[in-house]
Design an enzyme around this catalytic site. Sequence first.
Site, PDB file in Angstrom:
ATOM      1  N   ARG A  37       0.763  -1.306  -0.049  1.00  0.00           N
ATOM      2  CA  ARG A  37       0.000   0.096  -0.122  1.00  0.00           C
ATOM      3  C   ARG A  37       0.927   1.201  -0.092  1.00  0.00           C
ATOM      4  O   ARG A  37       0.504   2.288  -0.478  1.00  0.00           O
ATOM      5  CB  ARG A  37      -0.998   0.174   1.158  1.00  0.00           C
ATOM      6  CG  ARG A  37      -1.608  -1.275   1.389  1.00  0.00           C
ATOM      7  CD  ARG A  37      -3.133  -1.292   0.634  1.00  0.00           C
ATOM      8  NE  ARG A  37      -3.793  -2.449   1.112  1.00  0.00           N
ATOM      9  CZ  ARG A  37      -3.823  -3.644   0.465  1.00  0.00           C
ATOM     10  NH1 ARG A  37      -3.042  -3.579  -0.886  1.00  0.00           N
ATOM     11  NH2 ARG A  37      -4.768  -4.445   0.767  1.00  0.00           N
ATOM     12  N   GLU A 183     -13.320 -15.175   9.458  1.00  0.00           N
ATOM     13  CA  GLU A 183     -13.511 -14.574   8.196  1.00  0.00           C
ATOM     14  C   GLU A 183     -13.035 -15.630   6.974  1.00  0.00           C
ATOM     15  O   GLU A 183     -11.911 -15.998   6.626  1.00  0.00           O
ATOM     16  CB  GLU A 183     -12.484 -13.449   7.958  1.00  0.00           C
ATOM     17  CG  GLU A 183     -12.341 -12.685   6.698  1.00  0.00           C
ATOM     18  CD  GLU A 183     -11.279 -11.749   6.565  1.00  0.00           C
ATOM     19  OE1 GLU A 183     -10.645 -11.305   7.690  1.00  0.00           O
ATOM     20  OE2 GLU A 183     -11.384 -10.999   5.589  1.00  0.00           O
ATOM     21  N   LYS A 225     -17.201 -12.847   9.162  1.00  0.00           N
ATOM     22  CA  LYS A 225     -16.929 -11.747   8.245  1.00  0.00           C
ATOM     23  C   LYS A 225     -16.785 -12.243   7.124  1.00  0.00           C
ATOM     24  O   LYS A 225     -15.733 -12.744   6.352  1.00  0.00           O
ATOM     25  CB  LYS A 225     -15.378 -11.128   8.529  1.00  0.00           C
ATOM     26  CG  LYS A 225     -14.738 -10.171   7.743  1.00  0.00           C
ATOM     27  CD  LYS A 225     -13.595  -9.172   8.236  1.00  0.00           C
ATOM     28  CE  LYS A 225     -12.802  -8.500   7.471  1.00  0.00           C
ATOM     29  NZ  LYS A 225     -12.053  -7.319   8.044  1.00  0.00           N
ATOM     30  N   SER A 267     -14.508  -6.043   2.179  1.00  0.00           N
ATOM     31  CA  SER A 267     -14.630  -5.305   1.013  1.00  0.00           C
ATOM     32  C   SER A 267     -13.974  -5.916  -0.111  1.00  0.00           C
ATOM     33  O   SER A 267     -14.555  -5.851  -1.337  1.00  0.00           O
ATOM     34  CB  SER A 267     -14.262  -3.695   0.802  1.00  0.00           C
ATOM     35  OG  SER A 267     -12.963  -3.471   1.383  1.00  0.00           O
ATOM     36  N   GLY A 268     -12.822  -6.790   0.026  1.00  0.00           N
ATOM     37  CA  GLY A 268     -12.397  -7.676  -1.043  1.00  0.00           C
ATOM     38  C   GLY A 268     -11.924  -7.257  -2.396  1.00  0.00           C
ATOM     39  O   GLY A 268     -11.787  -7.640  -3.183  1.00  0.00           O
ATOM     40  N   GLY A 269     -11.539  -5.782  -2.481  1.00  0.00           N
ATOM     41  CA  GLY A 269     -11.223  -5.153  -3.704  1.00  0.00           C
ATOM     42  C   GLY A 269     -12.324  -4.370  -4.468  1.00  0.00           C
ATOM     43  O   GLY A 269     -11.992  -4.126  -5.504  1.00  0.00           O
ATOM     44  N   ARG A 299      -9.548  -2.051   2.785  1.00  0.00           N
ATOM     45  CA  ARG A 299      -9.385  -1.048   1.620  1.00  0.00           C
ATOM     46  C   ARG A 299     -10.514  -0.040   1.555  1.00  0.00           C
ATOM     47  O   ARG A 299     -10.179   0.878   0.926  1.00  0.00           O
ATOM     48  CB  ARG A 299      -8.927  -2.022   0.410  1.00  0.00           C
ATOM     49  CG  ARG A 299      -7.764  -2.453   0.303  1.00  0.00           C
ATOM     50  CD  ARG A 299      -7.785  -3.405  -0.739  1.00  0.00           C
ATOM     51  NE  ARG A 299      -8.379  -4.779  -0.248  1.00  0.00           N
ATOM     52  CZ  ARG A 299      -8.322  -5.928  -0.991  1.00  0.00           C
ATOM     53  NH1 ARG A 299      -7.686  -6.013  -2.064  1.00  0.00           N
ATOM     54  NH2 ARG A 299      -8.877  -6.983  -0.499  1.00  0.00           N
TER      55      ARG A 299
HETATM   56  C1  5MM Z   1      -6.533  -5.267   6.214  1.00  0.00           C
HETATM   57  O1  5MM Z   1      -6.256  -6.384   5.376  1.00  0.00           O
HETATM   58  C2  5MM Z   1      -6.186  -7.523   6.258  1.00  0.00           C
HETATM   59  C3  5MM Z   1      -5.019  -8.027   6.352  1.00  0.00           C
HETATM   60  O2  5MM Z   1      -4.471  -8.681   5.160  1.00  0.00           O
HETATM   61  P1  5MM Z   1      -3.062  -9.541   5.184  1.00  0.00           P
HETATM   62  O3  5MM Z   1      -3.044 -10.360   6.384  1.00  0.00           O
HETATM   63  O4  5MM Z   1      -3.020 -10.075   3.902  1.00  0.00           O
HETATM   64  O5  5MM Z   1      -1.923  -8.629   5.339  1.00  0.00           O
HETATM   65  C4  5MM Z   1      -7.307  -8.539   5.483  1.00  0.00           C
HETATM   66  O6  5MM Z   1      -7.285  -9.545   6.324  1.00  0.00           O
HETATM   67  C5  5MM Z   1      -8.693  -7.396   5.781  1.00  0.00           C
HETATM   68  O7  5MM Z   1      -8.750  -7.503   7.372  1.00  0.00           O
HETATM   69  C6  5MM Z   1      -9.829  -8.237   5.208  1.00  0.00           C
HETATM   70  O8  5MM Z   1      -9.522  -9.074   3.940  1.00  0.00           O
HETATM   71  C7  5MM Z   1     -10.810  -7.002   4.817  1.00  0.00           C
HETATM   72  O9  5MM Z   1     -10.176  -6.149   4.071  1.00  0.00           O
HETATM   73  P2  5MM Z   1     -10.695  -5.682   2.623  1.00  0.00           P
HETATM   74  O10 5MM Z   1      -9.627  -4.593   2.302  1.00  0.00           O
HETATM   75  O11 5MM Z   1     -10.889  -6.827   2.019  1.00  0.00           O
HETATM   76  O12 5MM Z   1     -11.908  -4.799   3.280  1.00  0.00           O
END
Ligand code: 5MM
Length: 347
Positions: A37, A183, A225, A267-269, A299
């Site tokens: 990021r 999740e 989640k 949100s997953g992208g 994200r």
């Molecule tokens: C914030 O990203 C979280 C950690 O990701 P890594 O372990 O890959 O570094 C991730 O688990 C996040 O909490 C969820 O996927 C939700 O984030 P999004 O961006 O999908 O809303």
Amino acid sequence: MFKKMEKNNLNKIAIRLSKPPKGILAADESTNTITKRFDDINVPSNYENRRKYRELLFKTENLNSFISGVILYDETIRQSTSEGIPFGEYLNQQGIYPGIKVDTGAIQMTKESKEKITEGLDGLGKRLIEYKKMGAVFTKWRAIIDIEEDGAVPSDIAIDLNCSNLARYAKIVQENGMVPIVEPEVLMDGSHSIQKCFDVTSEVQKILFEKLIKNNVSLDGILLKPNMVISGKKAVSQASVSEVAEMTLKCLKKSVPNEVPGIVFLSGGQSNELATSHLNEMNKLDTSLPWNLSFSYGRALQQPCLASWKGEDKNILDSQNALFKRSKLNSSATVGKYSEDHENLKL
Ligand code: 5MM
């Protein structure tokens, strides 16, 4: 007696975390992920820059009107504000629950396999005792399920092992008096249809709840989640907002027992606006759901905030305003009161 009190307490926390008009900020990016990021905005990913960025997020004025909890990463929960207040303590002072990601990441399942399995069960009990002392009241574990066109992925074994680990994790966390966020993320990468996403997500959630029940996890003391049911990112035909809302609710009603207090989406992208619109549409469509329906976005809350910050102190306020705006709009979506016009309002 103690056990009953503990169970009630977990239920109360799970309800507070997921209850509209609030949701969760996922700020638990591992060092690898936050580095990606930061690369996008040309900011060096060092210990102090990561601390500064997280401080900026947590010090956003009135964040606690929309955000009930923040998920932290191991490094972050050990860091402090510039005044020296540990982040866990600072968030608690703001009336925001601190949470902690406790999985240690996903690795390739076998040498031949493209699928992943999430690890982190070894020594989990001991780590939880330490995190609890640092103020954490809830935890998160993310399993990743991929979809491939050939139909071989996801394999039964990948679903089975990932769900078993999620259930074992949830049990250990509850035994340590904390709320587990469970999740299972079915990825939106690929060109699959929304129907395929529906089928895989339903199967994963069905197996997950079977395993949670077999492991004696108290369903009223967890949060789910999940991903939304959505077309693959590269699919030629993209489902509309109402289709996503209808199919996601259909899937959840089929798989998620009523005792679960809340569902907080990832949100997953998805684009920021779509993540908000989809949540809003679901809360508009059905106002008598058995569970709270809110967000736990990473994200979709942080993207505009990171883009305005660019690593410079002079941009901190703009960046906080961007986080405030996405938090407020997603908060409106938890009560079905968001409209696209709100994107242009000055908040
Ligand atoms: C914030 O990203 C979280 C950690 O990701 P890594 O372990 O890959 O570094 C991730 O688990 C996040 O909490 C969820 O996927 C939700 O984030 P999004 O961006 O999908 O809303």
